[in-house]
Design a protein around this motif. Structure first.
Motif, mmCIF file in Angstrom:
data_model
loop_
_atom_site.group_PDB
_atom_site.id
_atom_site.type_symbol
_atom_site.label_atom_id
_atom_site.label_comp_id
_atom_site.label_asym_id
_atom_site.label_seq_id
_atom_site.Cartn_x
_atom_site.Cartn_y
_atom_site.Cartn_z
ATOM 1 N N UNK A 198 0.829 -1.207 0.000
ATOM 2 C CA UNK A 198 0.000 0.000 0.000
ATOM 3 C C UNK A 198 0.864 1.258 0.000
ATOM 4 N N UNK A 199 1.932 1.244 0.779
ATOM 5 C CA UNK A 199 2.791 2.422 0.859
ATOM 6 C C UNK A 199 3.444 2.704 -0.487
ATOM 7 N N UNK A 200 3.916 1.659 -1.159
ATOM 8 C CA UNK A 200 4.508 1.839 -2.482
ATOM 9 C C UNK A 200 3.473 2.345 -3.485
ATOM 10 N N UNK A 201 2.295 1.783 -3.431
ATOM 11 C CA UNK A 201 1.251 2.182 -4.376
ATOM 12 C C UNK A 201 0.800 3.611 -4.117
ATOM 13 N N UNK A 202 0.737 3.988 -2.831
ATOM 14 C CA UNK A 202 0.367 5.362 -2.496
ATOM 15 C C UNK A 202 1.381 6.342 -3.092
ATOM 16 N N UNK A 203 2.652 5.992 -3.008
ATOM 17 C CA UNK A 203 3.676 6.836 -3.605
ATOM 18 C C UNK A 203 3.526 6.934 -5.115
ATOM 19 N N UNK A 204 3.159 5.825 -5.763
ATOM 20 C CA UNK A 204 2.947 5.817 -7.212
ATOM 21 C C UNK A 204 1.810 6.746 -7.597
ATOM 22 N N UNK B 58 11.414 -5.962 3.539
ATOM 23 C CA UNK B 58 12.376 -5.329 2.626
ATOM 24 C C UNK B 58 12.473 -6.105 1.323
ATOM 25 N N UNK B 59 12.379 -7.430 1.406
ATOM 26 C CA UNK B 59 12.442 -8.252 0.207
ATOM 27 C C UNK B 59 11.275 -7.991 -0.721
ATOM 28 N N UNK B 60 10.085 -7.869 -0.156
ATOM 29 C CA UNK B 60 8.896 -7.575 -0.976
ATOM 30 C C UNK B 60 9.036 -6.217 -1.652
ATOM 31 N N UNK B 61 9.488 -5.213 -0.894
ATOM 32 C CA UNK B 61 9.674 -3.880 -1.464
ATOM 33 C C UNK B 61 10.719 -3.920 -2.574
ATOM 34 N N UNK B 62 11.799 -4.679 -2.363
ATOM 35 C CA UNK B 62 12.861 -4.777 -3.377
ATOM 36 C C UNK B 62 12.327 -5.414 -4.659
ATOM 37 N N UNK B 63 11.512 -6.435 -4.533
ATOM 38 C CA UNK B 63 10.973 -7.119 -5.712
ATOM 39 C C UNK B 63 10.026 -6.203 -6.479
ATOM 40 N N UNK B 64 9.117 -5.548 -5.759
ATOM 41 C CA UNK B 64 8.154 -4.664 -6.418
ATOM 42 C C UNK B 64 8.855 -3.473 -7.067
ATOM 43 N N UNK B 65 9.818 -2.887 -6.359
ATOM 44 C CA UNK B 65 10.553 -1.749 -6.909
ATOM 45 C C UNK B 65 11.431 -2.182 -8.084
ATOM 46 N N UNK B 66 12.001 -3.377 -7.986
ATOM 47 C CA UNK B 66 12.824 -3.877 -9.077
ATOM 48 C C UNK B 66 12.028 -4.099 -10.342
ATOM 49 N N UNK B 67 10.819 -4.617 -10.206
ATOM 50 C CA UNK B 67 9.950 -4.816 -11.368
ATOM 51 C C UNK B 67 9.614 -3.479 -12.026
ATOM 52 N N UNK B 68 9.423 -2.459 -11.203
ATOM 53 C CA UNK B 68 9.078 -1.139 -11.723
ATOM 54 C C UNK B 68 10.277 -0.463 -12.385
ATOM 55 N N UNK B 69 11.469 -0.648 -11.815
ATOM 56 C CA UNK B 69 12.642 0.086 -12.279
ATOM 57 C C UNK B 69 13.395 -0.537 -13.434
ATOM 58 N N UNK B 70 12.974 -1.713 -13.898
ATOM 59 C CA UNK B 70 13.719 -2.392 -14.949
ATOM 60 C C UNK B 70 13.666 -1.673 -16.294
ATOM 61 N N UNK B 71 12.662 -0.795 -16.491
ATOM 62 C CA UNK B 71 12.563 -0.047 -17.743
ATOM 63 C C UNK B 71 13.336 1.271 -17.705
ATOM 64 N N UNK B 72 13.983 1.556 -16.592
ATOM 65 C CA UNK B 72 14.704 2.813 -16.444
ATOM 66 C C UNK B 72 16.140 2.654 -16.932
ATOM 67 N N UNK B 73 16.890 3.770 -17.045
ATOM 68 C CA UNK B 73 18.308 3.658 -17.408
ATOM 69 C C UNK B 73 19.118 2.832 -16.409
#
Length: 235
Positions: A95-101, A186-201
Motif C-alpha cells: 500500500x505504501x509503495x502504491x500510495x507513492x505511485x 524489505x524483500x517484498x519492497x525490493x521485488x516490487x521496486x525492481x519490477x518497476x525500475x527495470x525499464x529505467x536507465x
C-alpha cells in the motif's frame, strides 16, 4: 467501495491532450495495462501472484480530473476478494509503495506549464511530441504557429528512483537472517521496486535489487522456520 479518490483541475490551454500524454507515458512505464474489469475501464497492474493487484481509474474532461486508486485481495489466481484503499496495516508495504505511485501521477499532472522560466501564454496551442533530443525523464511539447516557438518542456515519469530503492531494500533485506520479519518486508519492497525500475536507465540496478529481494525473502523464511524449530525442540 474502498478507494482512494482525488479530484483536481489541470490549468493548461492544452489540458486534455497533456493529461492523456503524461498519463499514457506514466502507466506504460509503471507496467499497468488498460483493461475492462467488472464493467469499468481501468488501469491494472499485477495478478496477485506476489502482491495484491493494483487498480487506477482516470477520467478527465476540459482539464477536470477524477482519479481513483485501490487494491484487491486475492484468494486464487484470477479470483479476487474485496477492494482495499491505500490505508491500513494489512499489506502496508504494498500500500505504501502504491500510495507513492499515485502521488507521483498526481504531481506530474499538476506540473506548471513553463516557457523560458515563465508561464505559457494562453493563446499558444502546443502539440506534444517526444523528440530524440529529449532527456529520458522529459518529453517536449512543440508549439504550433506561424513562427517557430521554443519547445515547452514536460516532465514525464522516470522509474530510476525505483531501481535505486530496489537495490537498497534488497541489500537491507539480507539482514533477514537476524530479523526475519524485516527481511521479508524489505524483500517484498525490493521485488516490487525492481519490477518497476527495470525499464529505467538503471535497469541493471533494478534487476540486482529484484534478485536480492528474492534471496532476502528465502533467507528470512528459512531463519524464521529454524527459529520456530529450535524453540519447539526446547519445549
Amino acid at each position: 467501495m474502498a478507494r482512494f479518490t482525488a479530484d483536481f483541475i489541470v490549468t493548461r490551454p492544452d489540458a486534455d491532450r497533456f493529461i492523456a500524454f503524461v498519463a499514457q507515458d506514466f502507466f506504460q512505464k509503471e507496467g499497468f495495462q488498460y483493461v475492462s474489469f467488472k464493467g469499468e475501464n481501468v488501469w491494472r497492474k499485477g495478478m496477485g501472484a506476489l502482491a495484491a493487484p493494483r487498480f487506477m481509474k482516470l477520467e478527465f474532461k476540459d482539464g477536470r480530473v477524477h482519479l481513483e486508486a485501490w487494491l484487491r485481495t486475492v484468494w486464487l489466481p484470477g479470483v479476487y476478494g474485496k477492494e482495499m484503499d491505500l490505508t491500513g496495516a494489512w499489506g502496508f508495504a504494498v500500500k505504501e509503495l502504491f500510495r507513492g505511485t499515485v502521488q507521483q501521477l498526481i504531481g506530474l499532472l499538476q506540473q506548471p506549464q513553463m516557457v523560458n522560466g515563465t508561464q505559457q501564454p494562453p493563446h499558444m496551442q502546443p502539440q506534444m511530441s517526444c523528440g530524440e533530443q529529449a532527456a529520458p525523464s522529459c518529453g517536449k511539447i512543440q508549439a504550433a504557429g506561424p513562427e517557430p516557438q521554443q519547445p515547452v518542456p514536460v516532465i514525464v515519469h522516470s522509474t530510476q528512483g525505483s531501481a535505486v530503492l530496489a537495490l537498497v531494500m534488497g541489500l537491507v533485506g539480507l539482514l533477514g537472517l537476524l530479523i526475519p520479519i524485516a527481511g521479508i518486508v524489505c524483500g517484498v519492497i525490493a521485488i516490487l521496486s525492481g519490477m518497476k525500475g527495470r525499464c529505467s536507465p538503471a535497469g541493471g540496478m533494478a534487476t540486482a535489487g529484484f534478485i536480492l529481494g528474492i534471496i532476502a525473502i528465502v533467507l528470512s523464511a528459512a531463519s524464521w522456520a529454524l527459529t520456530v524449530i529450535v524453540a519447539f525442540m526446547r519445549l
